[in-house]
Design a protein around this motif. Sequence first.
Motif, short mmCIF file in Angstrom:
data_model
loop_
_atom_site.label_atom_id
_atom_site.label_comp_id
_atom_site.label_asym_id
_atom_site.label_seq_id
_atom_site.Cartn_x
_atom_site.Cartn_y
_atom_site.Cartn_z
N ARG A 107 0.83 -1.21 0.00
CA ARG A 107 0.00 0.00 0.00
C ARG A 107 0.86 1.25 0.00
N LEU A 109 0.63 5.79 0.36
CA LEU A 109 -0.09 7.02 0.63
C LEU A 109 0.03 7.91 -0.60
N GLU A 156 -3.37 -1.41 -2.45
CA GLU A 156 -4.20 -0.44 -1.75
C GLU A 156 -3.60 0.95 -1.89
N ILE A 158 -4.04 4.84 -0.51
CA ILE A 158 -4.63 5.61 0.58
C ILE A 158 -4.54 7.09 0.22
N THR A 160 -4.67 10.72 1.23
CA THR A 160 -4.52 11.47 2.46
C THR A 160 -4.01 12.86 2.10
N LEU A 188 -9.41 1.32 -2.38
CA LEU A 188 -9.16 2.75 -2.23
C LEU A 188 -9.54 3.13 -0.80
N ARG A 189 -8.57 3.67 -0.07
CA ARG A 189 -8.84 4.12 1.29
C ARG A 189 -8.69 5.64 1.34
N ILE A 190 -9.60 6.30 2.06
CA ILE A 190 -9.61 7.76 2.13
C ILE A 190 -9.58 8.17 3.59
N HIS A 191 -8.56 8.93 3.97
CA HIS A 191 -8.45 9.46 5.33
C HIS A 191 -8.92 10.91 5.31
N THR A 192 -9.89 11.23 6.18
CA THR A 192 -10.53 12.54 6.06
C THR A 192 -11.13 13.02 7.37
N THR A 217 -12.94 2.32 1.37
CA THR A 217 -12.97 2.45 2.82
C THR A 217 -12.70 3.90 3.18
N VAL A 219 -11.89 6.41 6.24
CA VAL A 219 -11.43 6.46 7.63
C VAL A 219 -11.64 7.89 8.13
#
Length: 376
Positions: A107, A109, A156, A158, A160, A188-192, A217, A219
């Motif tokens: 993964r 960022l 993956e 992410i 950010t 696809l992961r999204i940090h927010t 996903t 987060v």
Amino acid sequence: MTDLNDAPYTAWQDDVRQGVRHVRDLAALPLSPAERQAALEAASRHKVRAPKAYLDLIDWNDPGDPIRAQVIPSPGELVETEGELGDPIADHDFSPVPRLTHRHADRVLLFPTYQCAVYCRFCFRKESLTSIGRGYTREALEPALAYIADHSEIREVILTGGDPLSLPDKALAEIVARIEAIPHVRLLRIHTRVPVVLPARITSGLVEALQGRLMVTVVTHFNHAREITDATEAACRRMRQAGFVLLNQSVLLKGVNDSVEVLEELCRELMYRLGVKPYYLHHGDLARGMAHRRTTIAQGQALVEALRARLSGICNPVYVLDLPEGGGKVPLGPCPVEGRDGENWRIRGLDGKVRDYREIVGVRDAASLRDAAAGS
């Protein structure tokens, strides 16, 4: 360059325009002259921004208000302690191309923007966000997207930053489409922080921009139950109905959420009201000027041990430390094992009592299985 102000007008932009966007906007807040001067000095070092919807949650009569502590600059930020770091988890050391960090094999960022809907005073990337301050451009992401395409081990991506959901729908749709076109990427992961501080931004258009081939996903970053409102509930419901997996990571902050009662309410309401799984409780990173908000590790361990006895397992986050020099997140939760003698263990239960437990393991090798069958 694209930022919040480049998107066609939508209602959530009123929250942005009427909030704090610049240091000069602090003058409109109900602060004492001494508080205002201290805030101005701290804000001159690191950016300040908070939407009106989030500022409206503050009880201005309470100097220790937990929302206030997260977004209003304070003089403690100007006190740097030996050992604190400008890049606490070594983002830059693991950045083979601009706007990408590849610390773990499967993964990466990806930083589509270095702008945020809110600038949290405790942010471990606040020095980068203040010094870089760049928004989204297609050209800026090309080297990062090419890197992902060339590395088939990456499963993956992410998003950010900065906060990726501060971008307009069109920019998000473009980014998602480019990532989806890379066959080996699966999630696809999204940090927010947007669902927390600017929930009106979670529109049907935004959700549609994120949907497609990839598992998504989101987060979120709730730190206190006071941040959970009817508006954040509606935002999370919209994302759940779109099929997104919702997780939350909190930061353990002195004076904000460093009590078992506060964390218990937060974790329970996240799961029961919002449908958001408490995922991580982060020990405070070694960001410069944040010693006044960090607890000790022992305090954090005592808190999560108490939470385990009070909450359903699905409501319990994992207490982690993101190690300097790229060491990654390691769990810090207290170990219930009190001792061991061969297969005999001494383990502390949730009620605090230590009990004996003897391991009983069946024989698994083929010869023993044949002998057992022959004797039956």
